[in-house]
Design an enzyme around this catalytic site. Structure first.
Site, PDB file in Angstrom:
ATOM      1  N   CYS A  46       0.823  -1.204   0.000  1.00 17.00           N
ATOM      2  CA  CYS A  46       0.000   0.000   0.000  1.00 17.00           C
ATOM      3  C   CYS A  46       0.866   1.268   0.000  1.00 17.00           C
ATOM      4  O   CYS A  46       1.517   1.554  -0.982  1.00 17.00           O
ATOM      5  CB  CYS A  46      -0.980  -0.029   1.172  1.00 17.00           C
ATOM      6  SG  CYS A  46      -2.339   1.152   1.007  1.00 17.00           S
TER       7      CYS A  46
ATOM      8  N   HIS B  72      -3.809  -5.276  -0.220  1.00 16.07           N
ATOM      9  CA  HIS B  72      -3.463  -5.774   1.105  1.00 16.07           C
ATOM     10  C   HIS B  72      -3.475  -7.300   1.127  1.00 16.07           C
ATOM     11  O   HIS B  72      -4.537  -7.907   1.270  1.00 16.07           O
ATOM     12  CB  HIS B  72      -4.446  -5.246   2.147  1.00 16.07           C
ATOM     13  CG  HIS B  72      -4.296  -3.787   2.415  1.00 16.07           C
ATOM     14  ND1 HIS B  72      -3.668  -3.296   3.548  1.00 16.07           N
ATOM     15  CD2 HIS B  72      -4.681  -2.702   1.698  1.00 16.07           C
ATOM     16  CE1 HIS B  72      -3.676  -1.974   3.506  1.00 16.07           C
ATOM     17  NE2 HIS B  72      -4.287  -1.600   2.395  1.00 16.07           N
TER      18      HIS B  72
ATOM     19  N   GLU C 294      -2.586  -9.191   3.450  1.00 17.97           N
ATOM     20  CA  GLU C 294      -3.009  -9.668   4.776  1.00 17.97           C
ATOM     21  C   GLU C 294      -4.519  -9.590   4.955  1.00 17.97           C
ATOM     22  O   GLU C 294      -5.056 -10.067   5.956  1.00 17.97           O
ATOM     23  CB  GLU C 294      -2.320  -8.859   5.877  1.00 17.97           C
ATOM     24  CG  GLU C 294      -2.930  -7.504   6.194  1.00 17.97           C
ATOM     25  CD  GLU C 294      -2.686  -6.438   5.134  1.00 17.97           C
ATOM     26  OE1 GLU C 294      -3.287  -5.358   5.240  1.00 17.97           O
ATOM     27  OE2 GLU C 294      -1.878  -6.687   4.219  1.00 17.97           O
TER      28      GLU C 294
END
Length: 366
Positions: free
Chosen positions: A246, A331, A333
């Site tokens: 990001c 992202h 995660e």
């Protein structure tokens, strides 16, 4: 109690107050996720932003102790169509309304979020203010037109001092520009020995830690507002493997000579399709960003594009042609969102192992 959201273009939306009753100003953005409002609200990348949830009902499963991405949510406000004041879920410990009161974040519901989202899509993100009905709207619009958005969001959400999460695996330095807890979770699950450092860490400080790799976290705001991080990256690139996520993706791009630009309304949500160019695989990703690495002049850099956004063909990932470094705009995660791209953490571990075997790192223990 009635409250309103006033935008800098003079339009306003009247609704009902929940959460804190303080006045609040911020950039009004929208997110398209159908679930994960707790993770969204506690994502540090939303610092100083008023979040509009496009999904019509928010708060229906309450707030639990497991799904926070940061301890102190930094959002400036919450706008929803309907809020569930009596949630139902076996894990919930408080309502969304109660959380917003405790964290002093104002909210407004009974808003036509569809109309508000359409305005943002047409005109781009706008500054806005949550305030009582009794204010002078013309005066507020004038204030908003003259007000500059803050440029210190990363400083607000980054850790103020280093800390360690011990492990027996790879030594990873995580530069905290507003890191989500999900990033730490993925590194810890892989046995990494993680040292989290502030956003203004120097290259020398990182090198003294003698890490196997450096991870650049997500974070809020304009990447050009963090010039020190760009200079730090220029110094460590080629010495230590780097993985950016990001904001970290944008900062690594700047360090490699790329440019970044502000998007009209950004990518925010958990349903953004991204294509991996090498395999042709399309993954659904979680995203939250208002800036992008520009394609202008990108072909002249030592970077290869690895991922693109299906919806608008913006750059979603790249890999350095010479040095062990790669990054993605989305992202991996998740938190919230699908885990389609979770394997990128494994790629980072592989890159660290390969770099060590090839003697890439020039770090010295002190």
């Amino acid at each position: 109690m009635k409250r309103q959201l006033i935008l800098e273009d003079g339009s306003y939306y009247t609704g009902t107050a929940f959460g804190s009753l303080r006045e609040s100003t911020g950039e009004v953005v929208f997110t398209t996720g159908m679930a994960g409002y707790q993770e969204t609200l506690s994502d540090p990348s939303y610092c100083d932003q008023i979040i509009t949830f496009t999904y019509p009902l928010i708060g229906n499963y309450g707030i639990n102790q497991e799904d926070f991405e940061s301890i102190e949510p930094a959002a400036a406000g919450v706008i929803v169509s309907e809020v569930a004041l009596k949630p139902s879920h076996w894990q919930y410990t408080s309502t969304l309304d109660e959380l917003l009161k405790v964290k002093d974040i104002p909210g407004v519901y009974d808003i036509d979020t569809r109309a508000l989202t359409r305005k943002i899509r047409i005109h781009g993100t706008l500054k806005g203010k949550i305030c009582p009905l009794e204010v002078d709207r013309k005066q507020i619009v004038q204030q908003l037109s003259e007000q500059r958005l803050p440029a210190d969001q990363v400083k607000k959400v980054s850790t103020s001092s280093p800390y360690t999460l011990p492990g027996r695996g790879k030594r990873v330095v995580l530069v905290d520009f507003g890191a989500k807890r999900g990033i730490l979770r993925e590194l810890i699950e892989r046995g990494c020995d993680v040292t989290v450092v502030p956003y203004d860490v120097s290259a020398d400080e990182i090198l003294r830690l003698n890490p196997d790799g450096v991870m650049l976290s997500n974070g809020p705001g304009d990447p050009t507002d963090v010039p020190g991080a760009v200079e730090m990256l220029k110094e460590i690139l080629g010495k230590i493997p780097v993985f950016g996520i990001c904001l970290g993706h944008q900062l690594l791009g700047l360090a490699c000579g790329a440019k970044t630009t502000k998007m009209k309304f950004g990518h925010r949500g958990v349903n953004h399709p991204v294509k991996h160019l090498e395999t042709g695989k399309v993954m659904i990703t979680s995203q939250n960003h208002g800036y992008t690495v520009d394609t202008d002049g990108f072909e002249n850099l030592d970077l290869d594009i690895t991922h693109i956004a299906i919806n608008d063909e913006t750059i979603e990932g790249y890999r350095h042609k010479v040095h062990p470094a790669f990054s993605v705009q989305f992202h991996p995660e998740a938190s919230p969102g699908p885990t389609d791209s979770n394997e990128l953490f494994d790629e980072f571990l592989t890159m660290m192992s390969n770099a060590k075997n090839e003697g890439v790192s020039t770090c010295q223990s002190v």
